[in-house]
Design a protein around this motif. Sequence first.
Motif, PDB file in Angstrom:
ATOM      1  N   CYS A   1     -44.644  -5.098 -40.310  1.00 15.77           N
ATOM      2  CA  CYS A   1     -45.654  -6.310 -40.649  1.00 15.77           C
ATOM      3  C   CYS A   1     -45.233  -7.595 -39.869  1.00 15.77           C
ATOM      4  CB  CYS A   1     -45.885  -6.397 -42.013  1.00 15.77           C
ATOM      5  SG  CYS A   1     -44.322  -7.619 -42.704  1.00 15.77           S
ATOM      6  N   GLY A   2     -43.901  -7.309 -39.354  1.00 10.69           N
ATOM      7  CA  GLY A   2     -43.265  -8.463 -38.562  1.00 10.69           C
ATOM      8  C   GLY A   2     -42.668  -9.642 -39.356  1.00 10.69           C
ATOM      9  N   GLN A   3     -42.832  -9.760 -40.633  1.00  8.47           N
ATOM     10  CA  GLN A   3     -42.148 -10.743 -41.362  1.00  8.47           C
ATOM     11  C   GLN A   3     -40.839 -10.837 -41.612  1.00  8.47           C
ATOM     12  OE1 GLN A   3     -44.928 -12.271 -44.835  1.00  8.47           O
ATOM     13  NE2 GLN A   3     -45.980 -10.185 -44.582  1.00  8.47           N
ATOM     14  N   VAL A   4     -40.209  -9.840 -41.221  1.00 16.15           N
ATOM     15  CA  VAL A   4     -38.564  -9.926 -41.024  1.00 16.15           C
ATOM     16  C   VAL A   4     -38.266  -9.593 -39.660  1.00 16.15           C
ATOM     17  CG1 VAL A   4     -36.505  -8.751 -41.627  1.00 16.15           C
ATOM     18  CG2 VAL A   4     -38.268  -9.097 -43.600  1.00 16.15           C
ATOM     19  N   ARG A   5     -37.353 -10.602 -39.258  1.00 16.66           N
ATOM     20  CA  ARG A   5     -37.050 -10.433 -37.646  1.00 16.66           C
ATOM     21  C   ARG A   5     -35.575 -10.002 -37.577  1.00 16.66           C
ATOM     22  NH1 ARG A   5     -40.354  -9.386 -33.816  1.00 16.66           N
ATOM     23  NH2 ARG A   5     -38.943 -10.416 -32.511  1.00 16.66           N
ATOM     24  N   MET A   6     -35.258  -9.288 -36.528  1.00  9.55           N
ATOM     25  CA  MET A   6     -33.759  -9.104 -36.328  1.00  9.55           C
ATOM     26  C   MET A   6     -33.268  -9.247 -35.157  1.00  9.55           C
ATOM     27  SD  MET A   6     -33.539  -5.805 -38.831  1.00  9.55           S
ATOM     28  CE  MET A   6     -35.095  -5.200 -38.163  1.00  9.55           C
ATOM     29  N   LYS A   7     -32.095  -9.475 -34.978  1.00  7.89           N
ATOM     30  CA  LYS A   7     -31.825  -9.745 -33.499  1.00  7.89           C
ATOM     31  C   LYS A   7     -30.455  -9.014 -33.537  1.00  7.89           C
ATOM     32  CE  LYS A   7     -32.368 -13.611 -31.503  1.00  7.89           C
ATOM     33  NZ  LYS A   7     -32.341 -15.120 -31.052  1.00  7.89           N
ATOM     34  N   LEU A   8     -29.691  -8.359 -32.357  1.00  3.32           N
ATOM     35  CA  LEU A   8     -28.814  -7.602 -32.191  1.00  3.32           C
ATOM     36  C   LEU A   8     -27.975  -8.188 -30.906  1.00  3.32           C
ATOM     37  CD1 LEU A   8     -29.921  -3.920 -32.538  1.00  3.32           C
ATOM     38  CD2 LEU A   8     -28.613  -5.336 -34.272  1.00  3.32           C
ATOM     39  N   LYS A   9     -26.614  -8.365 -30.837  1.00  2.00           N
ATOM     40  CA  LYS A   9     -26.058  -9.033 -29.551  1.00  2.00           C
ATOM     41  C   LYS A   9     -25.236  -7.683 -29.054  1.00  2.00           C
ATOM     42  CE  LYS A   9     -26.445 -13.670 -31.125  1.00  2.00           C
ATOM     43  NZ  LYS A   9     -25.346 -14.629 -32.022  1.00  2.00           N
ATOM     44  N   GLY A  10     -25.058  -7.513 -27.846  1.00  2.00           N
ATOM     45  CA  GLY A  10     -24.290  -6.600 -27.428  1.00  2.00           C
ATOM     46  C   GLY A  10     -24.820  -5.185 -27.512  1.00  2.00           C
ATOM     47  N   LYS A  11     -24.033  -4.097 -27.372  1.00  2.00           N
ATOM     48  CA  LYS A  11     -24.361  -2.682 -27.356  1.00  2.00           C
ATOM     49  C   LYS A  11     -23.611  -2.283 -28.593  1.00  2.00           C
ATOM     50  CE  LYS A  11     -23.146  -1.705 -22.640  1.00  2.00           C
ATOM     51  NZ  LYS A  11     -22.133  -1.080 -21.610  1.00  2.00           N
ATOM     52  N   PRO A  12     -24.199  -1.140 -29.220  1.00  2.00           N
ATOM     53  CA  PRO A  12     -23.890  -0.632 -30.564  1.00  2.00           C
ATOM     54  C   PRO A  12     -22.505  -0.117 -30.418  1.00  2.00           C
ATOM     55  CG  PRO A  12     -25.523   0.728 -29.517  1.00  2.00           C
ATOM     56  CD  PRO A  12     -25.461  -0.344 -28.593  1.00  2.00           C
ATOM     57  N   ALA A  13     -21.648   0.058 -31.592  1.00  2.00           N
ATOM     58  CA  ALA A  13     -20.562   0.559 -31.358  1.00  2.00           C
ATOM     59  C   ALA A  13     -20.875   2.172 -31.477  1.00  2.00           C
ATOM     60  CB  ALA A  13     -19.623   0.159 -32.695  1.00  2.00           C
ATOM     61  N   LEU A  14     -21.649   2.794 -31.994  1.00  2.00           N
ATOM     62  CA  LEU A  14     -21.898   4.128 -32.225  1.00  2.00           C
ATOM     63  C   LEU A  14     -23.357   4.319 -32.598  1.00  2.00           C
ATOM     64  CD1 LEU A  14     -20.251   6.918 -32.385  1.00  2.00           C
ATOM     65  CD2 LEU A  14     -20.145   6.549 -34.810  1.00  2.00           C
ATOM     66  N   THR A  15     -23.852   5.602 -32.287  1.00  2.00           N
ATOM     67  CA  THR A  15     -25.203   5.819 -32.841  1.00  2.00           C
ATOM     68  C   THR A  15     -25.291   7.349 -33.121  1.00  2.00           C
ATOM     69  OG1 THR A  15     -25.951   6.834 -30.202  1.00  2.00           O
ATOM     70  CG2 THR A  15     -26.393   4.482 -30.767  1.00  2.00           C
ATOM     71  N   MET A  16     -26.078   7.219 -34.248  1.00  2.00           N
ATOM     72  CA  MET A  16     -26.147   8.711 -35.010  1.00  2.00           C
ATOM     73  C   MET A  16     -27.617   9.228 -35.480  1.00  2.00           C
ATOM     74  SD  MET A  16     -24.134   7.995 -38.603  1.00  2.00           S
ATOM     75  CE  MET A  16     -24.521   9.457 -39.247  1.00  2.00           C
ATOM     76  N   ALA A  17     -27.785  10.157 -35.576  1.00  2.00           N
ATOM     77  CA  ALA A  17     -28.882  10.836 -36.816  1.00  2.00           C
ATOM     78  C   ALA A  17     -28.320  11.480 -37.874  1.00  2.00           C
ATOM     79  CB  ALA A  17     -29.476  12.064 -35.748  1.00  2.00           C
ATOM     80  N   CYS A  18     -28.823  11.030 -38.956  1.00  2.00           N
ATOM     81  CA  CYS A  18     -28.459  11.738 -40.452  1.00  2.00           C
ATOM     82  C   CYS A  18     -29.388  12.578 -40.826  1.00  2.00           C
ATOM     83  CB  CYS A  18     -28.137  10.533 -41.310  1.00  2.00           C
ATOM     84  SG  CYS A  18     -27.588  11.232 -42.928  1.00  2.00           S
ATOM     85  N   HIS A  19     -29.196  13.831 -41.175  1.00  2.00           N
ATOM     86  CA  HIS A  19     -30.042  14.883 -41.603  1.00  2.00           C
ATOM     87  C   HIS A  19     -30.064  15.168 -42.968  1.00  2.00           C
ATOM     88  CE1 HIS A  19     -30.685  16.499 -37.490  1.00  2.00           C
ATOM     89  NE2 HIS A  19     -29.280  16.344 -37.516  1.00  2.00           N
ATOM     90  N   CYS A  20     -29.499  14.007 -43.943  1.00  2.00           N
ATOM     91  CA  CYS A  20     -29.365  14.278 -45.267  1.00  2.00           C
ATOM     92  C   CYS A  20     -30.687  14.340 -45.934  1.00  2.00           C
ATOM     93  CB  CYS A  20     -28.534  13.254 -45.986  1.00  2.00           C
ATOM     94  SG  CYS A  20     -29.100  11.811 -46.256  1.00  2.00           S
ATOM     95  N   THR A  21     -31.185  14.869 -47.037  1.00  2.00           N
ATOM     96  CA  THR A  21     -32.289  14.952 -47.642  1.00  2.00           C
ATOM     97  C   THR A  21     -32.465  13.598 -48.224  1.00  2.00           C
ATOM     98  OG1 THR A  21     -31.455  15.585 -49.764  1.00  2.00           O
ATOM     99  CG2 THR A  21     -32.383  17.268 -48.529  1.00  2.00           C
ATOM    100  N   GLY A  22     -31.786  12.620 -48.323  1.00  2.00           N
ATOM    101  CA  GLY A  22     -31.960  11.185 -48.732  1.00  2.00           C
ATOM    102  C   GLY A  22     -32.613  10.502 -47.576  1.00  2.00           C
TER     103      GLY A  22
END
Length: 153
Positions: free
Chosen positions: A14-35
């Motif tokens: 909805c755009g009511q929470v804005r976020m900003k990231l600086k720099g590159k990620p330390a790590l990226t991943m996909a999680c397959h858990c049922t949760g």
Amino acid sequence: MKEDGRVTEGSCRCGQVRMKLKGKPALTMACHCTGCQKMTASAFSLSAFYPFENFEVSGLEPVIGGLHGDLDHYCCPHCLSWLFTRAERMGPFVNVRPTMFENARSFIPFIESQTAEKLSWATTPAVHSFERFPPPDSYPALITEFAASGFAD
């Protein structure tokens, strides 16, 4: 982690929470858990780890959703989009949902976790796969390998 001047912005649905990231990620991943499957209504969740000091939130104050306890999953209080996760065991990192950011396509998962719960048809381009979560002592090496891999470029 070396700062590269990159700034990535995003928001909840909805755009009511804005976020900003600086720099590159330390790590990226996909999680397959049922949760994660249930929280995303998909086959897996995507994550990008950032040092907490490289992450900013503005607008509405996120609320804790999903499970309450060991992991704190933060959501928009209005549209309930799952935005990021914090946990004491994550140390100085925040785990953001890349699909909430303007360049979501650039967050290619380097590792995948919880493959023991993976849907049989779900595939990712991850370099490393773990039946559960990676052992805590493996993260420094994974972060170093990820930085050299070009996945974050």
